[in-house]
Design a protein around this motif. Structure first.
Motif, PDB file in Angstrom:
ATOM      1  N   CYS A 151     -11.892  -3.676   5.881  1.00  0.00           N
ATOM      2  CA  CYS A 151     -10.919  -3.917   5.079  1.00  0.00           C
ATOM      3  C   CYS A 151      -9.607  -2.474   5.970  1.00  0.00           C
ATOM      4  O   CYS A 151      -8.457  -3.268   5.425  1.00  0.00           O
ATOM      5  CB  CYS A 151     -10.689  -3.916   3.672  1.00  0.00           C
ATOM      6  SG  CYS A 151     -11.163  -2.404   2.801  1.00  0.00           S
ATOM      7  N   PRO A 206      -5.706  -6.330   6.051  1.00  0.00           N
ATOM      8  CA  PRO A 206      -5.945  -5.548   5.967  1.00  0.00           C
ATOM      9  C   PRO A 206      -4.273  -4.163   6.242  1.00  0.00           C
ATOM     10  O   PRO A 206      -3.864  -4.362   7.137  1.00  0.00           O
ATOM     11  CB  PRO A 206      -7.553  -4.790   6.644  1.00  0.00           C
ATOM     12  CG  PRO A 206      -7.472  -5.820   8.041  1.00  0.00           C
ATOM     13  CD  PRO A 206      -6.698  -6.979   7.202  1.00  0.00           C
ATOM     14  N   THR A 258      -7.902  -1.801  -1.848  1.00  0.00           N
ATOM     15  CA  THR A 258      -8.278  -2.506  -0.637  1.00  0.00           C
ATOM     16  C   THR A 258      -9.703  -2.877  -0.867  1.00  0.00           C
ATOM     17  O   THR A 258     -10.584  -3.516   0.395  1.00  0.00           O
ATOM     18  CB  THR A 258      -8.567  -1.554   0.688  1.00  0.00           C
ATOM     19  OG1 THR A 258      -9.203  -0.272  -0.121  1.00  0.00           O
ATOM     20  CG2 THR A 258      -7.486  -0.274   1.088  1.00  0.00           C
TER      21      THR A 258
END
Length: 171
Positions: free
Chosen positions: A170, A146, A19
């Motif tokens: 995110c 995300p 991420t």
């Protein structure tokens, strides 16, 4: 004779996503930028993931210890230098310290399974279609979508973080 063995039940590791990648941060005081690098993972699935024995075999060096569990929605943050990271991001928990250094020009980061094979392999770059502001300007790489799974090698699927440094944007 007694035989001792460890068995790991199959699990869906496709739900372990990268991420955030901070590969070329600017320096902070006495700390060169390379000491402020980090990589953030997230369990985007609905089941707890057992990360025991998984090993980064390319790009950085880190092995998850036995008993490392990542709850659904949970994050696992790897940093290069805990002291430097704490100076830049006070109060943010680092779960692991890796060896090596992320290449400022781009490279492949590979997470491998102890039984063989890769969990994922992410190739990032510092040239288009990859975003340019993460290359030394204080921004990190985050996925455009995300909550997705794994790590795309397609630079068009990544963006710079909304603000310099660790973002949390995110999710």
């Amino acid at each position: 004779a007694l035989v001792e063995a460890t068995f790991t039940p199959p699990q869906d590791l496709s739900q372990l996503a990268v991420t955030e990648v901070m590969y070329n941060p600017p320096p902070l005081g006495v700390y060169p930028g390379s000491e402020l690098e980090f990589l953030e993972l997230k369990n985007v699935g609905t089941n707890t993931l057992n990360l025991s024995g998984l090993t980064f075999t390319n790009g950085l060096t880190f092995a998850f210890t036995n008993g490392t569990l990542l709850a659904p929605g949970g994050f696992f943050l790897l940093a290069r230098n805990a002291t430097a990271f704490a100076a830049r991001y006070p109060g943010v928990l680092v779960q692991g310290i890796y060896d090596g250094q992320l290449d400022n020009g781009g490279e492949t980061i590979t997470l491998s399974h102890p039984g063989g094979g890769n969990v994922f392999s992410l190739r990032y770059e510092d040239a288009p279609p990859w975003p340019m502001s993460p290359d030394g300007l204080g921004f990190s790489l985050v996925p455009k979508q995300p909550g997705g799974s794994q790590a795309s090698d397609n630079g068009a699927k990544w963006r710079a973080s909304a603000v310099p440094g660790s973002t949390g944007d995110c999710g």
